[in-house]
Design a protein around this motif. Structure first.
Motif, PDB file in Angstrom:
ATOM      1  N   LYS A  31       0.867  -1.190   0.000  1.00 24.00           N
ATOM      2  CA  LYS A  31       0.000   0.000   0.000  1.00 24.00           C
ATOM      3  C   LYS A  31       0.889   1.221   0.000  1.00 24.00           C
ATOM      4  O   LYS A  31       1.624   1.452   0.927  1.00 24.00           O
ATOM      5  N   THR A  33       0.275   5.214  -0.977  1.00 30.28           N
ATOM      6  CA  THR A  33      -0.726   6.167  -1.413  1.00 30.28           C
ATOM      7  C   THR A  33      -0.165   7.567  -1.460  1.00 30.28           C
ATOM      8  O   THR A  33       0.978   7.817  -1.114  1.00 30.28           O
ATOM      9  N   THR A  73     -10.409   3.175  13.227  1.00 34.47           N
ATOM     10  CA  THR A  73      -9.995   1.896  12.669  1.00 34.47           C
ATOM     11  C   THR A  73     -11.227   1.069  12.337  1.00 34.47           C
ATOM     12  O   THR A  73     -12.263   1.181  12.976  1.00 34.47           O
ATOM     13  N   ASP A  74     -11.101   0.246  11.323  1.00 34.83           N
ATOM     14  CA  ASP A  74     -12.190  -0.644  10.934  1.00 34.83           C
ATOM     15  C   ASP A  74     -11.583  -1.857  10.251  1.00 34.83           C
ATOM     16  O   ASP A  74     -10.388  -2.112  10.368  1.00 34.83           O
ATOM     17  N   GLY A  75     -12.375  -2.591   9.529  1.00 34.25           N
ATOM     18  CA  GLY A  75     -11.896  -3.813   8.904  1.00 34.25           C
ATOM     19  C   GLY A  75     -10.852  -3.597   7.823  1.00 34.25           C
ATOM     20  O   GLY A  75     -10.256  -4.569   7.335  1.00 34.25           O
ATOM     21  N   ARG A  76     -10.615  -2.328   7.432  1.00 32.95           N
ATOM     22  CA  ARG A  76      -9.653  -2.063   6.359  1.00 32.95           C
ATOM     23  C   ARG A  76      -8.222  -2.033   6.863  1.00 32.95           C
ATOM     24  O   ARG A  76      -7.291  -1.920   6.072  1.00 32.95           O
ATOM     25  N   GLY A  77      -8.005  -2.080   8.156  1.00 33.28           N
ATOM     26  CA  GLY A  77      -6.653  -2.172   8.677  1.00 33.28           C
ATOM     27  C   GLY A  77      -6.112  -0.880   9.240  1.00 33.28           C
ATOM     28  O   GLY A  77      -6.646   0.216   9.004  1.00 33.28           O
ATOM     29  N   ASN A  80      -4.668   1.776   6.635  1.00 34.99           N
ATOM     30  CA  ASN A  80      -5.740   2.526   5.987  1.00 34.99           C
ATOM     31  C   ASN A  80      -6.262   3.622   6.902  1.00 34.99           C
ATOM     32  O   ASN A  80      -6.556   4.734   6.461  1.00 34.99           O
ATOM     33  N   GLU A  83      -3.783   6.416   6.946  1.00 29.82           N
ATOM     34  CA  GLU A  83      -3.908   7.154   5.687  1.00 29.82           C
ATOM     35  C   GLU A  83      -5.083   8.115   5.723  1.00 29.82           C
ATOM     36  O   GLU A  83      -4.969   9.285   5.334  1.00 29.82           O
ATOM     37  N   ARG A  84      -6.219   7.620   6.198  1.00 29.60           N
ATOM     38  CA  ARG A  84      -7.411   8.466   6.246  1.00 29.60           C
ATOM     39  C   ARG A  84      -7.252   9.604   7.252  1.00 29.60           C
ATOM     40  O   ARG A  84      -7.789  10.700   7.055  1.00 29.60           O
TER      41      ARG A  84
END
Length: 412
Positions: A31, A33, A73-77, A80, A83-84
């Motif tokens: 990843k 970005t 945080t969520d299921g995307r790791g 991610n 990054e957000r």
């Protein structure tokens, strides 16, 4: 023997550490970005590029902004989420820059425009940034960045979207630049209007202008004529001056003619004839005929003069949006003591007033100059709405772009 085995073990551990470091530093990423967040394929470790530069940034004036962002945080790791969080900080940095240009956006439509045209592509407006801090609190990542944001790029797009013009109540402009014969300088005026129109400025059409001038037999030689034209067309701003071109030479060995333009223009507020912007320019134009060479020289001057002229106007209006515009208020019905009290009441009760200057009393008439963030209409509405709090009965008799006239009397 034990010592040899221990040394060998330490050596192997050291080699493993070195190899791991090399792999981490050289690893490709799963990843990678625009925010510079990555997960190493070999190690699985999350990293952040700490000094990111935008290779596609288009340049221009910039400003440095400290901004913060966050993401859950969520299921995307975890990567991610980091990054957000950085993207959130980048958006906040751009929002701060936009706010400094237009001093808030009241219109819902404007907010939608900003979302779709600017905030959805914040990276494009950021030249570079440094990550100052990344932290996690329970399930939320927080970021803090120092971003270099492109002010010129934002300003250009805000102009193109009409948002800056909206904050200035979309001033209508009439172009009254004349040529060496005293007629409207058509080639120059058309090109200047085109260049400024591409940036969001609005103009009285040339056909409407000519019809009004013909029907009412108006010329454009003095300030009274300019004000009369503006009144008939509804323009709040006039661009006046001269843009002529004269024969310079014939190109040796050809029939081509060379003309040289001589341009001096000024943008003025119609209501008080104050200057918004000035520009001068000279340019050469070559054509197969006198008419062509004359026109080409004027078009070249219009092209050359537009960017600086637009920049002056925008900077002036931006300053007024941020710091306030000066309006003159004429008040009847006040004696000397009341005029002083009225001055204080304005300062205490009307929001967005930066300064109030009492310019004198004559009989029962008083004159004030108000520095106010907003339009004259907004100021008139504010005064009318706050009259009771001010302790006065107030009747608004009229207003234009720069003045308000009213009658005031002390409440019993």
């Amino acid at each position: 023997m034990k010592k040899i085995l221990l040394n060998k073990l330490l050596k192997n551990i050291l080699i493993s550490i070195i190899v791991s470091a090399v792999l981490l530093s050289c690893a490709t990423t799963s990843k990678n970005t625009s925010s510079g967040v990555f997960v190493g394929e070999e190690t699985g470790d999350i990293g952040v590029v700490n000094n990111w530069k935008n290779p596609d940034f288009k340049g221009g004036k910039t400003t440095k902004i400290i901004a913060e962002g966050f993401a859950g945080t969520d299921g995307r790791g975890e990567a991610n989420a980091i990054e957000r969080a950085i993207e959130s900080a980048k958006r906040n940095a751009v929002e701060q820059a936009v706010g400094s240009i237009i001093h808030g956006v009241a219109s819902v439509n404007n907010n939608k425009l900003l979302d779709s045209k600017i905030y959805e592509n914040t990276t494009g407006y950021i030249s570079s940034y440094k990550v100052l801090n990344i932290t996690k609190n329970t399930s939320v990542w927080y970021s803090k960045i120092e971003a270099i944001v492109g002010v010129d790029m934002l300003q250009d797009n805000l102009q193109a979207m009409g948002i800056l013009m909206d904050r200035k109540s979309m001033p209508l402009i009439v172009v009254l630049v004349i040529d060496e014969k005293g007629d409207l300088s058509e080639s120059f005026n058309v090109q200047l209007e085109k260049n400024m129109g591409d940036k969001g400025f609005k103009f009285v059409s040339s056909s409407s202008l000519r019809k009004i001038m013909r029907d009412e037999n108006i010329n454009y030689s003095d300030s009274d004529s300019v004000k009369k034209i503006a009144q008939s067309t509804g323009a709040q701003v006039a661009i006046v001056g001269k843009a002529g071109a004269s024969y310079f030479t014939t190109i040796q060995g050809t029939a081509m003619k060379s003309y040289r333009s001589d341009v001096a223009i000024t943008a003025i507020n119609i209501s008080d004839y104050s200057t918004i912007a000035r520009a001068t320019h000279q340019a050469g134009g070559v054509g197969g005929s006198d008419k062509d060479a004359h026109s080409i020289a004027l078009v070249k001057s219009a092209d050359s003069i537009s960017d600086d002229f637009i920049s002056q106007i925008v900077n002036k209006w931006q300053s007024e949006v941020q710091n306030g515009t000066e309006y003159t208020i004429y008040v009847s019905g006040l004696n000397f003591d009341d005029s002083i009290d009225f001055e204080d009441a304005l300062k205490k009760n009307i929001g967005n007033i930066k300064n109030v200057y009492n310019r004198g009393v004559a009989g029962d008439s008083s004159r004030y100059v108000i520095q106010y963030v907003g339009t004259s209409r907004n100021l008139a509405v504010d005064i009318n709405a706050k009259a009771k709090n001010m302790g006065y009965q107030i009747i608004i008799n009229g207003f234009d772009d720069k003045t308000i006239t009213l009658k005031a009397s002390k409440r019993e």
